[in-house]
Design a protein around this motif. Structure first.
Motif, PDB file in Angstrom:
ATOM      1  N   ARG A 198       8.408 -59.670 -14.709  1.00  0.00           N
ATOM      2  CA  ARG A 198       9.115 -61.064 -14.104  1.00  0.00           C
ATOM      3  C   ARG A 198       9.277 -61.896 -14.795  1.00  0.00           C
ATOM      4  NH1 ARG A 198      12.175 -59.375  -9.066  1.00  0.00           N
ATOM      5  NH2 ARG A 198      11.667 -57.889  -7.914  1.00  0.00           N
ATOM      6  N   ALA A 199      10.474 -62.590 -14.491  1.00  0.00           N
ATOM      7  CA  ALA A 199      10.518 -64.090 -15.324  1.00  0.00           C
ATOM      8  C   ALA A 199       9.328 -65.374 -14.629  1.00  0.00           C
ATOM      9  CB  ALA A 199      12.067 -64.661 -15.243  1.00  0.00           C
ATOM     10  N   THR A 200       9.116 -64.472 -13.447  1.00  0.00           N
ATOM     11  CA  THR A 200       8.425 -64.877 -12.704  1.00  0.00           C
ATOM     12  C   THR A 200       6.265 -65.393 -13.337  1.00  0.00           C
ATOM     13  OG1 THR A 200       7.819 -63.859 -11.278  1.00  0.00           O
ATOM     14  CG2 THR A 200       8.891 -65.951 -10.651  1.00  0.00           C
ATOM     15  N   GLU A 201       6.337 -64.102 -14.832  1.00  0.00           N
ATOM     16  CA  GLU A 201       5.321 -64.044 -15.841  1.00  0.00           C
ATOM     17  C   GLU A 201       4.557 -63.027 -14.743  1.00  0.00           C
ATOM     18  OE1 GLU A 201       3.679 -67.766 -16.865  1.00  0.00           O
ATOM     19  OE2 GLU A 201       5.741 -68.439 -17.163  1.00  0.00           O
TER      20      GLU A 201
ATOM     21  N   ALA B  10      16.410 -61.114 -19.865  1.00  0.00           N
ATOM     22  CA  ALA B  10      16.887 -60.768 -18.334  1.00  0.00           C
ATOM     23  C   ALA B  10      16.212 -61.317 -17.418  1.00  0.00           C
ATOM     24  CB  ALA B  10      16.508 -58.913 -18.509  1.00  0.00           C
ATOM     25  N   THR B  11      16.693 -61.038 -16.351  1.00  0.00           N
ATOM     26  CA  THR B  11      15.759 -61.654 -14.611  1.00  0.00           C
ATOM     27  C   THR B  11      14.179 -61.198 -14.867  1.00  0.00           C
ATOM     28  OG1 THR B  11      17.497 -62.688 -13.852  1.00  0.00           O
ATOM     29  CG2 THR B  11      15.923 -62.337 -12.972  1.00  0.00           C
ATOM     30  N   ALA B  12      14.423 -60.167 -14.959  1.00  0.00           N
ATOM     31  CA  ALA B  12      13.347 -58.744 -14.666  1.00  0.00           C
ATOM     32  C   ALA B  12      13.335 -57.730 -15.533  1.00  0.00           C
ATOM     33  CB  ALA B  12      12.638 -58.285 -13.633  1.00  0.00           C
ATOM     34  N   ARG B  13      12.893 -57.078 -16.151  1.00  0.00           N
ATOM     35  CA  ARG B  13      12.888 -55.884 -17.434  1.00  0.00           C
ATOM     36  C   ARG B  13      11.804 -54.656 -16.171  1.00  0.00           C
ATOM     37  NH1 ARG B  13      16.066 -55.546 -21.491  1.00  0.00           N
ATOM     38  NH2 ARG B  13      15.738 -57.203 -22.115  1.00  0.00           N
ATOM     39  N   VAL B  14      12.687 -53.292 -16.081  1.00  0.00           N
ATOM     40  CA  VAL B  14      12.050 -52.335 -15.788  1.00  0.00           C
ATOM     41  C   VAL B  14      11.338 -52.344 -16.974  1.00  0.00           C
ATOM     42  CG1 VAL B  14      12.687 -50.253 -15.052  1.00  0.00           C
ATOM     43  CG2 VAL B  14      14.354 -51.399 -14.815  1.00  0.00           C
ATOM     44  N   VAL B  15      10.037 -51.644 -16.754  1.00  0.00           N
ATOM     45  CA  VAL B  15       8.743 -51.431 -17.642  1.00  0.00           C
ATOM     46  C   VAL B  15       7.721 -50.120 -17.112  1.00  0.00           C
ATOM     47  CG1 VAL B  15       8.229 -53.599 -17.826  1.00  0.00           C
ATOM     48  CG2 VAL B  15       7.413 -52.632 -16.257  1.00  0.00           C
TER      49      VAL B  15
ATOM     50  N   PHE C  60       9.361 -69.912 -31.750  1.00  0.00           N
ATOM     51  CA  PHE C  60      10.690 -68.858 -30.969  1.00  0.00           C
ATOM     52  C   PHE C  60      10.414 -68.718 -29.896  1.00  0.00           C
ATOM     53  CE2 PHE C  60      10.608 -67.923 -35.720  1.00  0.00           C
ATOM     54  CZ  PHE C  60      11.874 -67.284 -35.805  1.00  0.00           C
ATOM     55  N   HIS C  61      11.547 -68.150 -29.408  1.00  0.00           N
ATOM     56  CA  HIS C  61      12.031 -67.965 -27.839  1.00  0.00           C
ATOM     57  C   HIS C  61      11.879 -66.273 -27.732  1.00  0.00           C
ATOM     58  CE1 HIS C  61      12.751 -72.087 -26.913  1.00  0.00           C
ATOM     59  NE2 HIS C  61      13.397 -72.266 -27.959  1.00  0.00           N
ATOM     60  N   VAL C  62      11.163 -65.791 -26.839  1.00  0.00           N
ATOM     61  CA  VAL C  62      11.129 -63.967 -26.907  1.00  0.00           C
ATOM     62  C   VAL C  62      12.241 -63.671 -25.876  1.00  0.00           C
ATOM     63  CG1 VAL C  62       9.908 -62.611 -25.514  1.00  0.00           C
ATOM     64  CG2 VAL C  62       8.694 -64.510 -26.617  1.00  0.00           C
ATOM     65  N   ALA C  63      13.065 -62.905 -26.321  1.00  0.00           N
ATOM     66  CA  ALA C  63      14.459 -62.704 -25.975  1.00  0.00           C
ATOM     67  C   ALA C  63      14.223 -60.923 -24.959  1.00  0.00           C
ATOM     68  CB  ALA C  63      15.716 -62.346 -27.023  1.00  0.00           C
ATOM     69  N   ALA C  64      13.131 -60.464 -25.714  1.00  0.00           N
ATOM     70  CA  ALA C  64      13.698 -58.719 -25.014  1.00  0.00           C
ATOM     71  C   ALA C  64      11.820 -58.449 -25.591  1.00  0.00           C
ATOM     72  CB  ALA C  64      14.502 -58.289 -25.490  1.00  0.00           C
ATOM     73  N   PRO C  65      11.550 -57.887 -24.552  1.00  0.00           N
ATOM     74  CA  PRO C  65      11.945 -56.923 -23.582  1.00  0.00           C
ATOM     75  C   PRO C  65      11.086 -58.290 -22.346  1.00  0.00           C
ATOM     76  CG  PRO C  65       9.235 -55.948 -24.443  1.00  0.00           C
ATOM     77  CD  PRO C  65      10.037 -56.756 -25.196  1.00  0.00           C
ATOM     78  N   CYS C  66      10.606 -58.690 -22.182  1.00  0.00           N
ATOM     79  CA  CYS C  66      10.165 -60.026 -21.605  1.00  0.00           C
ATOM     80  C   CYS C  66      11.060 -61.155 -21.174  1.00  0.00           C
ATOM     81  CB  CYS C  66       8.476 -60.999 -22.541  1.00  0.00           C
ATOM     82  SG  CYS C  66       7.760 -59.448 -23.738  1.00  0.00           S
ATOM     83  N   PRO C  67      10.760 -61.106 -19.837  1.00  0.00           N
ATOM     84  CA  PRO C  67      11.795 -62.302 -20.079  1.00  0.00           C
ATOM     85  C   PRO C  67      11.389 -63.930 -19.571  1.00  0.00           C
ATOM     86  CG  PRO C  67      10.650 -61.271 -17.770  1.00  0.00           C
ATOM     87  CD  PRO C  67      10.382 -60.638 -18.869  1.00  0.00           C
ATOM     88  N   HIS C  68      10.286 -64.009 -19.930  1.00  0.00           N
ATOM     89  CA  HIS C  68       9.345 -65.044 -20.337  1.00  0.00           C
ATOM     90  C   HIS C  68       8.687 -65.113 -21.492  1.00  0.00           C
ATOM     91  CE1 HIS C  68       5.830 -63.055 -19.242  1.00  0.00           C
ATOM     92  NE2 HIS C  68       6.359 -62.788 -18.112  1.00  0.00           N
ATOM     93  N   SER C  69       8.301 -66.361 -22.262  1.00  0.00           N
ATOM     94  CA  SER C  69       7.790 -66.752 -23.028  1.00  0.00           C
ATOM     95  C   SER C  69       5.836 -66.594 -23.227  1.00  0.00           C
ATOM     96  CB  SER C  69       8.226 -67.828 -24.445  1.00  0.00           C
ATOM     97  OG  SER C  69       9.622 -67.014 -24.707  1.00  0.00           O
TER      98      SER C  69
ATOM     99  N   ASP D 227      15.571 -51.323 -18.835  1.00  0.00           N
ATOM    100  CA  ASP D 227      16.830 -51.868 -18.767  1.00  0.00           C
ATOM    101  C   ASP D 227      16.198 -52.788 -17.755  1.00  0.00           C
ATOM    102  OD1 ASP D 227      18.094 -49.568 -19.662  1.00  0.00           O
ATOM    103  OD2 ASP D 227      19.264 -49.089 -17.923  1.00  0.00           O
ATOM    104  N   PRO D 228      17.460 -53.827 -18.486  1.00  0.00           N
ATOM    105  CA  PRO D 228      17.477 -55.388 -17.293  1.00  0.00           C
ATOM    106  C   PRO D 228      17.543 -55.393 -15.814  1.00  0.00           C
ATOM    107  CG  PRO D 228      19.469 -55.182 -18.863  1.00  0.00           C
ATOM    108  CD  PRO D 228      18.626 -54.180 -19.440  1.00  0.00           C
ATOM    109  N   TRP D 229      16.666 -55.925 -14.686  1.00  0.00           N
ATOM    110  CA  TRP D 229      17.463 -56.096 -13.361  1.00  0.00           C
ATOM    111  C   TRP D 229      17.526 -57.538 -13.055  1.00  0.00           C
ATOM    112  CZ3 TRP D 229      19.392 -52.474 -10.073  1.00  0.00           C
ATOM    113  CH2 TRP D 229      19.266 -52.949  -9.053  1.00  0.00           C
ATOM    114  N   PRO D 230      18.530 -56.962 -12.097  1.00  0.00           N
ATOM    115  CA  PRO D 230      18.996 -56.207 -11.532  1.00  0.00           C
ATOM    116  C   PRO D 230      20.280 -56.581 -12.722  1.00  0.00           C
ATOM    117  CG  PRO D 230      19.449 -58.716 -10.814  1.00  0.00           C
ATOM    118  CD  PRO D 230      17.997 -58.621 -11.517  1.00  0.00           C
ATOM    119  N   PRO D 231      21.033 -55.553 -13.074  1.00  0.00           N
ATOM    120  CA  PRO D 231      22.296 -55.990 -14.006  1.00  0.00           C
ATOM    121  C   PRO D 231      22.772 -57.355 -13.779  1.00  0.00           C
ATOM    122  CG  PRO D 231      22.726 -53.918 -12.489  1.00  0.00           C
ATOM    123  CD  PRO D 231      21.108 -54.782 -11.944  1.00  0.00           C
TER     124      PRO D 231
END
Length: 343
Positions: free
Chosen positions: A305-308, A284-289, A223-232, A333-337
């Motif tokens: 961030r997607a940069t892990e 998301a590119t990034a998630r507000v945590v 599986f691929h992580v869809a949320a909340p993480c911007p990466h797997s 929320d995701p960031w940026p919108p």
């Protein structure tokens, strides 16, 4: 049997139905039942028996916990829907669904087809017959055809669980009731049956650890992580130093306030979750945590961030539209919108 409620959003319909259900329930009786339920749900010892034993337990649970569970589930499924905007689940199976908060939440995120075609099949699996009975009673009054037609099936939630193939499988506030071996087996069974899986747990350190275990198993299953993480990739939070969780605003009924001895008309439900898909999502590119910090002329956002990596971003008033978007951004929320704010 009651007629379905007039057309309205599932969130409002659920509140109205619960208000009728618990009307006249003695607060002292509700308080005693909920005190025992809270001890079970917050306890560290898994149980091999249903937590909800009879109708009084179930009614107390519905009054005390179902609105909060619904809001947490709706937030998690909303984040999943944002990551896969072109996808609608062809079916939904809820493992350990009890009175049905997750299927009500899914009906709010993915309404019945507007063209009048058959609604998606919905199945709720739980080992507590009183919970299934009440869930069936609530769903019979739902504005959603999918909920009214849902199947409520008694099943032990353990290593022997048989999960029917389904587009979406949810496992909501269940893993904490299971032994480690059963937790692993249930997550694996969900992965084997679904196109998308959403797992939700209390927003505590223990709940987060169970989410991380489930996340690791889902990723291992392809599986691929869809949320909340911007990466797997692995979670960047160092174990034991912090935990990833979010908050959903919950409206309190008058009975809810009586049971809790509270005066505010709302509370925040803290939860942890993971949503993952077999097909590539658009996370998301990034998630507000963390809750954003608003200061004079700036907003501080703590991001995964997607940069892990975890980092803090300061958005200042000089950034114009982005600053206005940051002021409207909430925890989780995701960031940026996803759509850049208009200049």
């Amino acid at each position: 049997m009651h007629a379905p409620l007039s057309p309205q959003a599932p969130a409002e319909a659920l509140r109205a139905t619960l208000a009728e259900l618990v009307d006249g329930l003695p607060p002292r009786q509700a308080a005693q039942a909920t005190a025992r339920l809270i001890a079970n749900y917050r306890g560290a010892t898994p149980t091999d028996a249903p937590v909800l034993r009879d109708r009084s337990d179930v009614v107390a649970y519905a009054a005390y916990r179902m609105p909060a569970t619904f809001e947490a589930d709706r937030a998690a499924l909303g984040a999943l829907a944002d990551a896969v905007p072109g996808w609608t689940p062809p079916g939904h199976t809820d493992i350990g669904g009890g009175t049905g908060a997750a299927v009500w939440a899914a009906a709010d995120i993915w309404p019945d087809p507007a063209d009048g075609s058959a609604p998606r099949p919905v199945t709720v699996l739980d080992w507590a017959e009183p919970a299934l009975a009440l869930g069936r009673e609530l769903a019979a009054r739902a504005p959603s055809a999918a909920l009214r037609a849902a199947r409520w099936r008694r099943a032990r939630i353990d290593a022997a669980l048989d999960v029917p193939p389904s587009g979406l499988v949810t496992v909501s506030y269940v893993l904490g009731e299971l032994t480690p071996a059963d937790r692993t087996a249930v997550v694996d069974a969900a992965a084997g049956a679904a196109e998308a899986v959403a797992v939700v747990e209390p927003g505590t350190p223990d709940g987060y650890r169970r989410i991380i275990e489930a996340r690791d198993r889902l990723v291992a299953a392809g599986f691929h992580v869809a949320a909340p993480c911007p990466h797997s990739a692995a979670c960047p939070i160092e174990e034991g130093t912090d935990w990833c969780h979010f908050a959903a605003r919950v409206s309190r009924s008058s009975l809810h306030r009586q049971v809790k001895g509270a005066s505010l008309a709302w509370e925040d439900e803290k939860f942890s979750y993971v949503a993952a898909t077999r097909f590539p999502p658009g996370p998301a590119t990034a998630r507000v945590v963390r809750r954003p910090q608003t200061r004079k002329g700036q907003v501080l956002l703590d991001l995964c961030r997607a940069t892990e990596a975890l980092s803090r971003e300061t958005v200042t008033k000089r950034q114009g539209p982005l600053y206005r978007a940051a002021r409207d951004t909430a925890w989780g929320d995701p960031w940026p919108p996803r759509e850049d704010p208009a200049p």
